[in-house]
Design a protein around this motif. Structure first.
Motif, PDB file in Angstrom:
ATOM      1  N   GLU A  32       7.123  28.786 -30.128  1.00  0.00           N
ATOM      2  CA  GLU A  32       5.785  28.302 -29.820  1.00  0.00           C
ATOM      3  C   GLU A  32       4.921  28.159 -31.072  1.00  0.00           C
ATOM      4  N   TRP A  41       2.641  27.160 -21.607  1.00  0.00           N
ATOM      5  CA  TRP A  41       3.536  26.555 -22.583  1.00  0.00           C
ATOM      6  C   TRP A  41       2.824  25.437 -23.343  1.00  0.00           C
ATOM      7  N   ASP A  42       2.861  25.518 -24.652  1.00  0.00           N
ATOM      8  CA  ASP A  42       2.349  24.481 -25.560  1.00  0.00           C
ATOM      9  C   ASP A  42       0.837  24.290 -25.496  1.00  0.00           C
TER      10      ASP A  42
END
Length: 279
Positions: free
Chosen positions: A68, A254-255
């Protein structure tokens, strides 16, 4: 057969009930989930439902692990479960720290974390991400750091849980926990001042929420029910975090990461928020 009939008084750890909606694990059967009954979460129209870690492991879910950021590895499962957050393995100088937690844990995840060097501690932003934190802590033989202001939301007590007080706790060299108190009174973020790029990083879960346009962040008391945080809380949080330097901010999903100028974005967002909420 109801859940209460199915479980015995002394349950194997893998059979502790887990709320399907929020992912919180409890040490005994109960008819409802206090976390979901609170206005910062919700009970779906289909009603309260429960599962266990054993059932999650025996289904189609698998570990999901991806980089990440510099020195940061995301950990979750596919398909997603409950709220759907991902935890972050932060590869700090004094040992890996797991930031936030996810309900899913299996042998594959255990092997992956151990291959990365294991864990030295777990720190969690707020009760929605307590998940199966005791299972994680026992597996890797580490403490879990939680702010004492949110102690009432712990569903499974254990000696591994370490409660801290105040607005600041030095977790390890280069890693400090701060309590902005957004979303929950104990709402916590983690500052990493010696990340691999040397520019600093802030891990916020959804205490400070990264939003889709990535030019600002949000401050909410309740995300699913769209209740804004109180202006005085946001103002105090901005003052607490103002001295910190950090280029990146890692949100809950996520992201959802601010890659640059995150410290400025947080302060500018607080100014904008106060302008709109106070007029």
């Amino acid at each position: 057969m109801t859940m209460v009939q199915h479980y015995k008084e002394a349950l194997p750890a893998n059979d502790y009930p887990i709320c399907v909606t929020c992912g919180t694990q409890y040490s005994e059967p109960r008819p409802s989930c206090p976390v979901c009954l609170d206005e910062r979460q919700y009970v779906p129209l289909s009603g309260q439902a429960w599962t266990t870690l054993s059932r999650l492991r025996s289904g189609s879910r698998r570990a999901s692990v991806h980089p990440e950021g510099p020195g940061v590895v995301g950990i979750g499962c596919e398909p997603k479960f409950a709220i759907g957050q991902r935890a972050l393995l932060v590869k700090a100088a004094d040992g890996n720290v797991l930031w936030d937690c996810v309900p899913y844990l299996d042998e594959e995840l255990i092997d992956i974390v151990n291959a990365e060097g294991g864990l030295s501690a777990i720190a969690i932003s707020h009760p929605h991400y307590y998940a199966t934190m005791v299972d994680w802590a026992r597996e890797f033989e580490v403490p879990v750091y939680l702010h004492v202001a949110d102690r009432q939301w712990v569903g499974r007590t254990d000696p591994v849980l370490q409660f801290w007080d105040g607005d600041r706790l030095e977790l390890a060299s280069g890693l400090v926990l701060y309590r902005p108190g957004i979303h929950f009174p104990g709402g916590t973020v983690m500052h990493w001042d010696d990340d691999p790029d040397g520019l600093g990083a802030l891990f916020s879960g959804d205490i400070i929420q990264v939003i889709p346009d990535f030019s600002h962040v949000a401050f909410m008391y309740s995300y699913p029910n769209l209740i804004p945080e109180r202006p005085d809380v946001v103002e105090a949080a901005a003052e607490l975090l103002a001295p910190l330097a950090y280029e990146r901010l890692y949100g809950a999903w996520w992201d959802f990461i601010l890659p640059r100028a995150a410290d400025r974005i947080v302060q500018d967002s607080a100014t904008r928020y106060l302008k709109f909420t106070r007029g």
